[in-house]
Design a protein around this motif. Structure first.
Motif, short mmCIF file in Angstrom:
data_model
loop_
_atom_site.label_atom_id
_atom_site.label_comp_id
_atom_site.label_asym_id
_atom_site.label_seq_id
_atom_site.Cartn_x
_atom_site.Cartn_y
_atom_site.Cartn_z
N MET A 150 0.78 -1.12 0.18
CA MET A 150 0.07 0.19 0.11
C MET A 150 1.10 1.21 0.07
O MET A 150 1.85 1.27 0.86
N THR A 151 0.59 2.09 -1.16
CA THR A 151 1.60 3.21 -0.93
C THR A 151 0.82 4.44 -0.86
O THR A 151 -0.48 4.44 -1.04
N CYS A 152 1.34 5.71 -0.69
CA CYS A 152 0.69 7.14 -0.73
C CYS A 152 0.69 7.71 -1.97
O CYS A 152 -0.17 8.73 -1.95
N THR A 153 1.43 7.41 -2.92
CA THR A 153 1.55 8.10 -4.28
C THR A 153 0.25 8.33 -4.83
O THR A 153 -0.61 7.58 -5.26
N PHE A 164 -2.25 6.18 10.05
CA PHE A 164 -3.44 6.12 9.56
C PHE A 164 -4.26 4.86 9.46
O PHE A 164 -5.44 4.84 10.01
N ILE A 165 -3.48 3.76 9.30
CA ILE A 165 -3.92 2.49 9.17
C ILE A 165 -4.45 2.02 10.39
O ILE A 165 -5.76 1.45 10.91
N ARG A 166 -3.63 2.53 11.26
CA ARG A 166 -3.89 2.01 12.89
C ARG A 166 -5.06 2.74 13.44
O ARG A 166 -5.90 2.29 13.91
N GLU A 167 -5.15 3.99 12.84
CA GLU A 167 -6.33 4.73 13.58
C GLU A 167 -7.47 4.43 12.73
O GLU A 167 -8.64 4.44 13.55
N GLU A 168 -7.56 3.92 11.68
CA GLU A 168 -8.90 3.45 10.88
C GLU A 168 -9.25 1.97 11.01
O GLU A 168 -10.29 1.64 11.18
N PHE A 169 -8.14 1.17 11.45
CA PHE A 169 -8.70 -0.09 11.22
C PHE A 169 -7.92 -1.13 12.68
O PHE A 169 -8.25 -2.05 12.68
N GLY A 170 -7.53 -0.23 13.54
CA GLY A 170 -7.35 -0.53 14.75
C GLY A 170 -6.30 -1.96 14.46
O GLY A 170 -4.96 -1.74 13.66
N ASP A 171 -6.32 -2.88 15.04
CA ASP A 171 -5.30 -4.19 15.01
C ASP A 171 -5.79 -5.01 13.94
O ASP A 171 -5.10 -6.08 13.84
N TYR A 172 -6.80 -4.88 13.10
CA TYR A 172 -7.04 -5.77 12.25
C TYR A 172 -5.68 -6.18 11.00
O TYR A 172 -5.51 -7.25 10.75
N GLY A 182 3.11 1.98 14.82
CA GLY A 182 2.37 0.95 14.81
C GLY A 182 2.70 -0.17 13.97
O GLY A 182 2.06 -1.16 13.72
N ALA A 183 3.83 -0.32 13.35
CA ALA A 183 4.23 -1.23 12.36
C ALA A 183 4.67 -2.37 13.19
O ALA A 183 5.14 -2.14 14.40
N ASP A 184 4.49 -3.71 12.74
CA ASP A 184 4.72 -4.78 13.37
C ASP A 184 6.06 -5.81 12.91
O ASP A 184 6.63 -6.33 13.86
N HIS A 199 -10.44 3.44 1.10
CA HIS A 199 -11.43 2.46 0.44
C HIS A 199 -10.74 1.34 -0.25
O HIS A 199 -11.28 0.40 -0.13
N ALA A 200 -9.44 1.70 -0.39
CA ALA A 200 -8.66 0.50 -0.91
C ALA A 200 -8.29 -0.55 0.34
O ALA A 200 -8.43 -1.70 -0.03
N LEU A 201 -8.04 -0.03 1.43
CA LEU A 201 -7.85 -0.79 2.36
C LEU A 201 -9.26 -1.69 2.99
O LEU A 201 -9.26 -2.88 3.31
N LEU A 202 -10.35 -0.97 2.68
CA LEU A 202 -11.71 -1.76 2.90
C LEU A 202 -11.86 -2.83 2.09
O LEU A 202 -12.34 -3.83 2.35
N LEU A 203 -11.68 -2.72 0.77
CA LEU A 203 -11.62 -3.69 -0.13
C LEU A 203 -10.71 -4.57 -0.01
O LEU A 203 -11.17 -5.86 -0.15
#
Length: 536
Positions: free
Chosen positions: A84-87, A139-147, A179-181, A96-100
């Motif tokens: 997943m990139t920011c470009t 952003f991913i952590r804020e929007e999707f927690g630990d998913y 929040g990176a693993d 939206h992309a992460l929801l898909l």
């Protein structure tokens, strides 16, 4: 661990050209995906740790990326790590992309800043977008927690954009803190580089798993380009191994596999890849609540470029003010006066040196060659110039030239090519206008093939009209802007000149299907270039 391999599947930035027949494009893409799915099925037997699926700039491969990720996850039972990139993406588009991805069952993401978009000389965040991988992780952590399990890039020998190893380590701490693993490193060819990097990370408090990035060598030319560009440390023993077989791709690959396997064994013996993927929910590493630290920018494997702006200015010479100035740059390259071009990442290959004079004359006449080969009819696979594929075989190839030229020169070429029964010409403009002429214009054509003891016919090089007019044309035309036009001030004579070439010239492929003689192509090009036989 569940496995010790990382299966890396790269879709790249394939984008069908809108001007092509939609049915033809759909079928080509479907066949490509079918082939890839079959490969995933076969590679599943290796028990990979996960499947790594790339993401095109700005989501250009979103549909195919998600199709591949979903297939591997749901039908093959393999964990997927989706890039997943920011470009060129706003926060809303990233969400939206992460929801898909979530709907497709994907649980793991490699968070990257990404490369600069097409037409951009340097990376910039779009309005409402994210500025780097640290912001993307957060952003991913804020929007999707630990998913999602989140991976980030590590750079054992420093990032190519500068800052140094210590600054890269600071960025890495910031990414982990966001929040990176876990971490996947840039490729390297010295196991000690990775061992030292891990030690520095641990001393700095980076305690998450760190996966070594291993990239087997596919060819000597690509190996040399990538290691030089990324300033990768390579032991003298590696060069000594590869040097004697540098022109034999099969031998280079074999030695590349041996080198990669050796590094893997050494790293495993030294405790690399510590931790267990299966200890974590959904087959992922880490917990965002654990006390650790995290980014860097850019993709896991770098796209080759010609260096920074100053490097390119120095290499390409004075700012061109006329078409002959541009033509001279191309002819200087084929004559060995320039080491590289935006389309040619190494000096002229030995086989093209046999037609060097013809290529230089063509370029001065306005046919700007970026790919070429002479005809070969049953040459020895051990030939020092034309040979490939190992000993005991015979190699064949059709005369081929790929070039840019003006509409006027293209018209002359088409008139001359009509007189040569063996010639095939396919031309496309940046806007998608196509012109096709001659034999074999219905599909994929072989350009190079070889016959070897105990093997089926090997066909490493083909001309595919769908890819030529789609992915390659997009890339080839974009290089005029990203690697050349942006060297000059907007609205300057040089800027406008390159812009005109980009907008009006055609990318042309010319194939001589008579590989026995192979002289029709050169006769045709010399004629339209106004060059007589023997003329300098």
């Amino acid at each position: 661990m569940a496995g010790t391999q990382e299966l890396f599947i790269s879709l790249g930035d394939y984008q069908p050209n809108a001007a092509l027949d939609p049915q033809q494009t759909t079928l080509a893409l479907a066949k490509g995906l079918e082939n890839l799915f079959e490969r995933i099925d076969r590679m599943k037997s290796l028990d990979p740790l996960f499947v790594d699926v790339t993401w095109g700039a700005g989501g250009s491969t979103q549909t195919s990326t998600l199709s591949i990720a979903s297939y591997a996850q749901q039908y093959c039972g393999l964990d997927v790590l989706m890039h997943m990139t920011c470009t060129n993406l706003t926060r809303g588009q990233v969400r939206h992309a992460l929801l898909l991805a979530k709907e497709a069952g994907v649980h793991n993401v490699l968070a990257l800043r990404g490369d600069a978009g097409k037409g951009q000389n340097r990376w910039e965040a779009v309005e409402g977008g994210l500025g780097n991988a640290t912001e993307l992780v957060r952003f991913i952590r804020e929007e999707f927690g630990d998913y999602f399990g989140i991976a980030v890039a590590g750079h054992p020998e420093g990032h190519v954009e500068g800052g140094g190893i210590e600054q890269d380590l600071v960025y890495l701490q910031e990414k982990i803190a966001a929040g990176a693993d876990f971490v996947i490193t840039q490729f390297f060819y010295d196991a000690a580089v990775f061992t030292s990097y891990v030690a520095r990370c641990r001393a700095a408090g980076v305690l998450v798993p760190i996966i070594p990035g291993i990239m087997p060598i596919q060819s000597y030319a690509s190996f040399s380009r990538m290691t030089e560009f990324c300033k990768t440390k390579v032991a003298a023993s590696v060069h000594e191994e590869l040097g004697p077989v540098r022109d034999d791709d099969e031998a280079v690959k074999a030695k590349g596999v041996k080198l990669a396997a050796g590094m893997c064994r050494q790293l495993l013996e030294e405790g690399a890849c510590e931790g267990d993927w299966d200890e974590f929910p959904n087959g992922r590493w880490g917990d965002s609540r654990s006390p650790a630290f995290g980014e860097l920018s850019d993709s896991h494997f770098y796209r080759f470029t010609l260096g920074n702006v100053e490097d390119r200015k120095a290499m390409l010479g004075d700012a061109p003010t006329s078409l002959p100035d541009v033509y001279q740059v191309f002819s200087d390259y084929v004559e060995g006066k320039l080491p590289l071009l935006p389309w040619c990442e190494s000096s002229l290959q030995p086989e093209s040196l046999t037609i060097q004079g013809e290529l230089a004359r063509l370029n001065r006449a306005g046919f700007l060659t970026i790919n070429s080969q002479p005809a070969v009819n049953g040459g020895s696979s051990a030939d020092p110039v034309f040979g490939w594929g190992g000993a005991g075989g015979f190699v064949y190839q059709k005369a081929y030239v790929e070039c840019f030229c003006s509409p006027e020169n293209l018209n002359k070429l088409m008139v001359a090519a009509e007189k040569k029964e063996s010639l095939f010409v396919h031309a496309v403009s940046v806007s998608g206008d196509e012109q096709v002429l001659g034999m074999g214009n219905s599909g994929v054509a072989a350009l190079t093939w070889g016959v070897f003891p105990g093997k089926e016919v090997v066909q490493p090089t083909v001309f595919d009209p769908v890819l030529f007019c789609g992915a390659w044309a997009d890339e080839a035309f974009s290089l005029w802007q990203t690697m050349w036009q942006n060297l000059y001030e907007e609205d300057s004579v040089s800027f406008d000149l390159i812009d005109t070439i980009h907008d009006t010239f055609f990318l042309v492929a010319i194939i001589d299907n008579d590989f026995i003689k192979g002289d029709s192509l050169w006769e045709c090009l010399m004629e339209v270039g106004g060059v007589r036989e023997g003329e300098a």
